[in-house]
Design an enzyme around this catalytic site. Sequence first.
Site, PDB file in Angstrom:
ATOM      1  N   HIS A  13      27.971  36.649  45.962  1.00 48.27           N
ATOM      2  CA  HIS A  13      28.575  37.400  47.061  1.00 48.27           C
ATOM      3  C   HIS A  13      27.754  37.118  48.316  1.00 48.27           C
ATOM      4  O   HIS A  13      26.524  37.183  48.297  1.00 48.27           O
ATOM      5  CB  HIS A  13      28.556  38.884  46.691  1.00 48.27           C
ATOM      6  CG  HIS A  13      28.658  39.822  47.852  1.00 48.27           C
ATOM      7  ND1 HIS A  13      29.752  39.864  48.666  1.00 48.27           N
ATOM      8  CD2 HIS A  13      27.801  40.776  48.313  1.00 48.27           C
ATOM      9  CE1 HIS A  13      29.564  40.815  49.575  1.00 48.27           C
ATOM     10  NE2 HIS A  13      28.385  41.359  49.391  1.00 48.27           N
ATOM     11  N   TYR A  24      31.718  44.219  55.220  1.00 46.30           N
ATOM     12  CA  TYR A  24      30.946  45.422  55.508  1.00 46.30           C
ATOM     13  C   TYR A  24      29.767  45.034  56.388  1.00 46.30           C
ATOM     14  O   TYR A  24      29.336  43.878  56.419  1.00 46.30           O
ATOM     15  CB  TYR A  24      30.477  46.126  54.231  1.00 46.30           C
ATOM     16  CG  TYR A  24      29.534  45.331  53.354  1.00 46.30           C
ATOM     17  CD1 TYR A  24      28.176  45.280  53.622  1.00 46.30           C
ATOM     18  CD2 TYR A  24      30.011  44.655  52.231  1.00 46.30           C
ATOM     19  CE1 TYR A  24      27.305  44.572  52.807  1.00 46.30           C
ATOM     20  CE2 TYR A  24      29.149  43.937  51.413  1.00 46.30           C
ATOM     21  CZ  TYR A  24      27.803  43.896  51.699  1.00 46.30           C
ATOM     22  OH  TYR A  24      26.941  43.185  50.900  1.00 46.30           O
ATOM     23  N   ASP A  29      43.349  63.130  21.876  1.00 51.16           N
ATOM     24  CA  ASP A  29      44.296  63.863  21.048  1.00 51.16           C
ATOM     25  C   ASP A  29      44.949  62.874  20.100  1.00 51.16           C
ATOM     26  O   ASP A  29      45.170  61.713  20.437  1.00 51.16           O
ATOM     27  CB  ASP A  29      45.318  64.640  21.884  1.00 51.16           C
ATOM     28  CG  ASP A  29      46.181  63.756  22.765  1.00 51.16           C
ATOM     29  OD1 ASP A  29      45.778  62.600  23.044  1.00 51.16           O
ATOM     30  OD2 ASP A  29      47.248  64.220  23.183  1.00 51.16           O
TER      31      ASP A  29
END
Length: 808
Positions: A225, A250, A549
Site C-alpha cells: 500500500h 487519506y 440457533d
Amino acid sequence: MGRPRLVIVGAGIVGCALADELTERGWTDVTVVDQGPLFAAGGSSSHAPGLVFQTNPSRTMTEFAAYTVRKYTALGEDCFRQVGGLEVATTPERWADLHRKHGWAESWGVEARLVGPEECAGLWPLLGPGRVLGGLHVPSDGLAAAVACGETQAARAGERGARFLGGHTVVGIEQRGGRVTGVSVVTSGEYWTIPADVVVCAAGFWGPSIGRMAGLSVPLLPLAHQYARTGSLGALKQSPILRHQDRDLYVRQHGDRLGIGSYAHRPMPVAQDEIGPRSTTMPSVQAFTEEDFAPSWRDAVELLPALAASTYEDGINGVFSFTPDGFPLIGEAPHLDGFWLAEAVWVTHSAGVARALAEVLVDGRSSVDLHECELNRFEQAQLSPAFVEERGRQNFVEVYDIIHPLQPMDSPRPLRTSPFHPRQRELGGFFLEAGGWERPHWFEANVPLLEELVRRRGPEGHLAAETFLGVEQRDGWASRYWSPVAAAESHATREGVALYDMTPLKRLEVSGPGATAFLQRMTTNNVDKKPGSVTYTLLLDANGGIRSDLTVARLEEETFQVGANGHLDLDWLARHAPGGVRVRDLTPGTCCVGVWGPRARELVQGLTDMDLSHEGLRYFGCRSGYVGHVPVLAMRVSYVGELGWELYTAADMGLKLWDTLWAPGLAIAGGRAAFNSLRLEKGYRLWGVDMTTEHNPYEAGLGFAVRDDKDFIGRDALVKEVTRRLVPLLSTEVVMGKEPVRHGGRTVGYVTSAAYGHTVQRPIAYAWLPAELAEPGTHVDISYFGRRVPAVVAAEPLYDPGMEKIRR
C-alpha cells in the site's frame, strides 16, 4: 493447571497490546518473541501511518476501534493524538454515504456530526474552495504512534512479569498429542525451545508462514500500500486526519509536511518468500513505484491546491494484511489445541482485538461479539490460495468504495452451487452470493405472476400497485439488488405453493454413543424426544449469549441431523464432542428444498408414499420416505410461516427432486428477497444479524427455546429480567439495517433486519430497544440517510399469530 505459560509470536502493536491485556488479567507468564529489534521490529507496525477512524458498518469493528481510542488516549500524547477525523464528499453519492455512516456512528455510540463545506474548510484550511460538498467529522478519532503504543504497553506488561525477546526468529511450533507445547526459536545461531501451554500468532503478514509451522492454513494476503510525504509546506494548523474516499486517498500531518496514503493503485500482493523471516532489510517496506502513485498525487493536488507548489518524497510501498472478507482472524486452530491467531489486525483495531482475545483466553468469552472475526468462520472452499488472493485483491480495490449491504463479490463466481442451480438459471434467477454459494433472490420467470398480481390487486382493487408491491416505500438505495417480482413470489407463497432452495444452510450429523447426552448439554431445549421429533434450540456461550440457533431432528436413538448457521457451529460442536460422538458436515453431499404454502400438501402428497396429513406428520416432526423416485427426509418446519416441509436428499438426486416437484405445474420458484420478507412477517430471527453472543434468549424473544429443568452451557448465567428487547417496527419506508432508532430526541437502539412485508403491506424493521420502549404502540423514528422515518412498535408475530396457517 495453574496459569498457563504463554508465548506471543510478534512484538508489533497487537502482540504488545495482548501482553498488556493478559498480564493485567493475571496471566503473567508471558513471553513475546520477534525476529526483529524491539520495538520497531520490521512488521506493519513499524511503518503504519497510525490512522484510527472508528466508524464502521460492523458494530464489532467499531467497538474494537473505540476501545483502541480510549486506551491509547490514556497512554498519553506520545502514543495517541486525538486530532479528530474528517471524511469529505466530492460527489452526491459520497455525501449520501456519509449520512449513512453518520447513522452507523449513532447506532454504535460514536459521537459524530455532518458538516458543510465551510466547516470542512475551517477544519482543513488547505482544502480548495468548492472542492467538497460536506464531511463527516468524528472528534475522537486520531493518530496512533504504533511503535510508541507497542513499547508503552510492553513496558506495562514487563512490570507485571512479561518478557520480550527481540532477535529471536521462530523456526517451529512444537506440539504433542494434538496440543501445542512450545515455540522453537533461533538467535545468534543458537536454537532453543520456549515451553508453552498457549501460543498466539500475532505475526502480521508473516502469519501464513507461522501458521504453516503449526499445520494451519492462514487465509491472509499481504499487499503493498503506497504512502508518501510531501516536502515542507510551512506552518500548518493542526487538522483532523482526512479521508478523500472518492479518490481512495487519506492525508495526515507530519509537522510541516503531509503524509498521503493511496488505495487507488493496482493490488500488489507480496509473496511470503519476499518478506520471509530471515529478511535482513526492513521487511514491511517495498520499493516505491512512482508510476502507481502519480495519479494519486494529481488527485491530492486537486483536493489540496497548495500541494502544487510541493512534491512528494520519502515514498514507500508498505506491506499489510488483507483477508477474504476484510475482517481480522481471531481464534484457536481447529486441529491444534492451544494455538491461537490474532492476525490481519490493523492499528485501528489493535487494542480492541487484544482485549477481546485476552477475555476469551482468560474468561472463556469476549464481551464483544466475534462471529465476524473468528478464524474458523470460513468454509473449506474459501481457504484455497487462489480464493484468498482473489478476494484479498478485490477487498483492497474496494476498501474505500461505497458498498451496498447486498453487494456480492464479483469473483470467483460461481463457486458453490446447489443441484437445483441449472433449473434456477433456466427460470431467470438473479443470483447474489453468500458463503461462496450462489443464491437466487428472485426469478424473471415470475414476471407474469407480477403482472397478474398488479391486475388483480391494482387500481380496481383500490390499492395502488406501487403500494402493495412496496415500490413507493423504497428509495434508490433500497431498490438495489431487489425487484418487485419478490412481491409476486411472496403472494404466491401465501396463496399457493413455492419452492425455496435451502441447500446453502449448514447441515450436520451428530451421532454415536452419548450423542443425545452431548446435545442435551450443548443446547438450551430438550432434544431427548422420540425419533422423528424436531426441536428448535439454541447454543449459548458460558455467559448466556446466543452463539447460534439450531433445528435438531432426532433420526434414531443416537443419530441427529442438525440445521446450523455456518462453519462456526461445526467447529463449536466438534471441539466439545466427547469421545465416541461424531460431528460430521453433511452439507456438501446433500441438498434441501423448502416446499411451503397452503397448497403444499396438495402438491407433495400425490408424489409420495408418506402420509403428510396433519395427523400423519405433525408440526416439528420428521420422516423418511420417497418423493417419486427420490429418497428424502421430510421435516415439517417452516421459515416463512406457511404449511410445508423441508425435503432433504443426496446431492446426486437433487435435480430429480426439483423436477418431480415441478412437474405437476402447481409450484413457483421463490427467491431470498421474498423469503426474507416472509420470515420477518412471522418474526423469525436470523442469527448473526438479529441476535449474537451479546444478547440472551429472553431479550431476543426466544425464551420459549430454553428449558430451565436441564443443565446446559450458559444456563447459570442466564437472567430472565431484561433491560432491552428485540421488537418489530412498522415504518413508512423500507430501510436496510443498522440504522439508529430515536425516541424523545435521543438514540435508543438500532435496526437489525428490514424488508417490505407484502402480506401486511407495511415496511418492517426489527430493532433493539430499551424494554420500557418495546411495548406495542410506542412511536419512534428511524434515521435513514439522515431522514426521519416514523415507525411504531408492533406486536409479534405480524402474521398468523395463532399459528393456524402453519399447523393446518
